[in-house]
Design a protein around this motif. Structure first.
Motif, PDB file in Angstrom:
ATOM      1  N   TRP A  23      -0.887  -8.316  -0.492  1.00 28.62           N
ATOM      2  CA  TRP A  23      -1.334  -8.914   0.792  1.00 28.62           C
ATOM      3  C   TRP A  23      -2.312  -9.880  -0.655  1.00 28.62           C
ATOM      4  N   TYR A  81       6.706  -3.570   2.546  1.00 22.83           N
ATOM      5  CA  TYR A  81       6.741  -2.052   3.066  1.00 22.83           C
ATOM      6  C   TYR A  81       7.543  -1.522   3.570  1.00 22.83           C
ATOM      7  N   GLU A 107       2.987  -3.274  -0.544  1.00 25.07           N
ATOM      8  CA  GLU A 107       2.802  -4.655   0.074  1.00 25.07           C
ATOM      9  C   GLU A 107       2.172  -5.439  -0.295  1.00 25.07           C
ATOM     10  N   VAL A 111      -0.901  -1.000   1.480  1.00 25.88           N
ATOM     11  CA  VAL A 111      -1.175  -2.255   1.324  1.00 25.88           C
ATOM     12  C   VAL A 111      -1.659  -2.372  -0.287  1.00 25.88           C
TER      13      VAL A 111
END
Length: 379
Positions: free
Chosen positions: A249, A274, A247, A216
């Motif tokens: 965040w 993801y 991904e 992430v």
């Protein structure tokens, strides 16, 4: 040989998929292989979806991860409880584990863990808490959540017979925050070997060194330092390709913007989501060096995947990573938040490309340490 025990492991299921899901499932499999009678209570809905940074992929078909068929499981408990908690309590009463093992990585689960721990204790079980984070970095910025975690966390720990951490760094954090010490034990994070076998998934030419960042993208992950380091490689830059898979965040789009604006954009692959297990396997199979430019870290799932695969790794000297890589000859350590040091580390790691290294802790090691712990806290 350690005595087989009835063990119930509590951790996240696959609906809110995360690195701790993979740890939970791998631990259960390892304990089962060691002869313990395992069951599982899984956290199904971790938080209301609108509050989860990866809400767009919640419930997606991303993993091939499965528990052993003989492991009884309840899947699972919801954050808001409802009937799911009553059913989890009934499951525990039926299973009557001798040990309840709680995976701690976020304050969002602590109200559920506290109830399950009380039920387990009332039925004679010992409670073990395994820490992956003293508290999630994003949660730590919210004063109410911090106070809640301190209050519920201390109550939970008073019910536990032992706590496990992955490094001396984490042990100090846990001791400082929660006031436990004599019952905290070290257990090295095992290398992840759950990925399926897949051909390389690689957009880099075959004659260059493919640098992979996987995980992430958050403020403390330091992906922006990797992009900046490319500019510092000078004439050596043509030897490298950057692959970033992860991904975003917490709205941390600085790496996204730096990649889009980079004069070397044509040498960067960016997969901003993801990915599935099959895709992850392909990206690691296609990597020459894994780069983890974290600003802080207690432990790292991508690091454990890389070490299990024997890949060269460039990691920063933060948190528990120094200890995690201490016996791994394929690591090059760089200074955190320092693109120049990271660039130097990349150049050094280039000399390791093509070799495979040993040194990752195995899940058999993890099961052995757990078994010894069980023997120490149970009659």
């Amino acid at each position: 040989m350690a005595e087989p025990r009835r063990v119930c492991v509590v951790g996240p299921g696959t609906r809110f998929l995360s690195g701790i899901t993979y740890y939970t499932y791998s631990l259960i499999e390892a304990l089962s292989d060691a002869g313990h009678q395992c069951s599982a209570v899984l956290i199904r809905n971790l938080v209301p979806e609108r509050f989860y940074p990866g809400r767009a992929r919640v419930g997606g078909d991303l993993t091939e991860l499965r528990l052993p068929p003989d492991v009884r499981r309840f899947d699972g408990v919801d954050w808001h409880w409802g009937r799911s908690l009553a059913r989890a309590v009934a499951f525990l009463r039926k299973e009557r584990p001798q040990v309840l093992v709680l995976q701690w990585w976020t304050g969002a689960v602590l109200h559920t863990y506290l109830v399950l721990a009380i039920v387990a204790r009332l039925h004679g079980a010992k409670v073990v808490v395994e820490f992956h984070e003293a508290q999630d970095v994003g949660e730590a910025r919210l004063p109410f959540v911090t106070r809640y975690t301190d209050l519920i966390g201390r109550s939970l720990l008073r019910l536990s017979a032992a706590q496990l951490v992955h490094s001396h760094f984490d042990r100090d954090l846990v001791n400082d925050r929660y006031g436990v010490n004599e019952s905290v034990e070290l257990i090295a994070h095992a290398g992840y070997d759950y990925l399926p076998s897949r051909p390389p998934l690689r957009t880099a030419p075959t004659d260059v060194i493919n640098l992979l960042y996987f995980g992430v993208i958050r403020p403390f992950k330091g992906v922006e330092d990797l992009i900046a380091a490319v500019d510092l490689l000078g004439s050596d830059r043509s030897r490298f390709w950057i692959t970033v898979v992860g991904e975003t965040w917490e709205g941390w789009d600085l790496p996204n913007r730096l990649i889009a604006d980079s004069p070397h954009r044509d040498r960067i692959t960016f997969v901003n989501r993801y990915v599935t297990d099959a895709e992850a396997a392909g990206y690691f199979a296609g990597a020459d060096v894994v780069v983890l430019p974290y600003h802080r870290s207690s432990s790292s799932g991508p690091l454990q995947i890389a070490m299990a695969a024997g890949l060269p790794v460039v990691a920063t000297k933060v948190g528990g990573l120094v200890e995690a890589t201490a016996r791994y000859p394929g690591v090059v350590l760089a200074e955190p938040a320092d693109p120049a040091s990271l660039a130097d580390g990349i150049l050094e790691a280039a000399g390791l490309v093509g070799r495979r290294f040993q040194g990752a802790t195995t899940w058999a090691d993890t099961a052995r340490i757990y078994s010894e712990l069980f023997d120490g806290i149970l009659p």
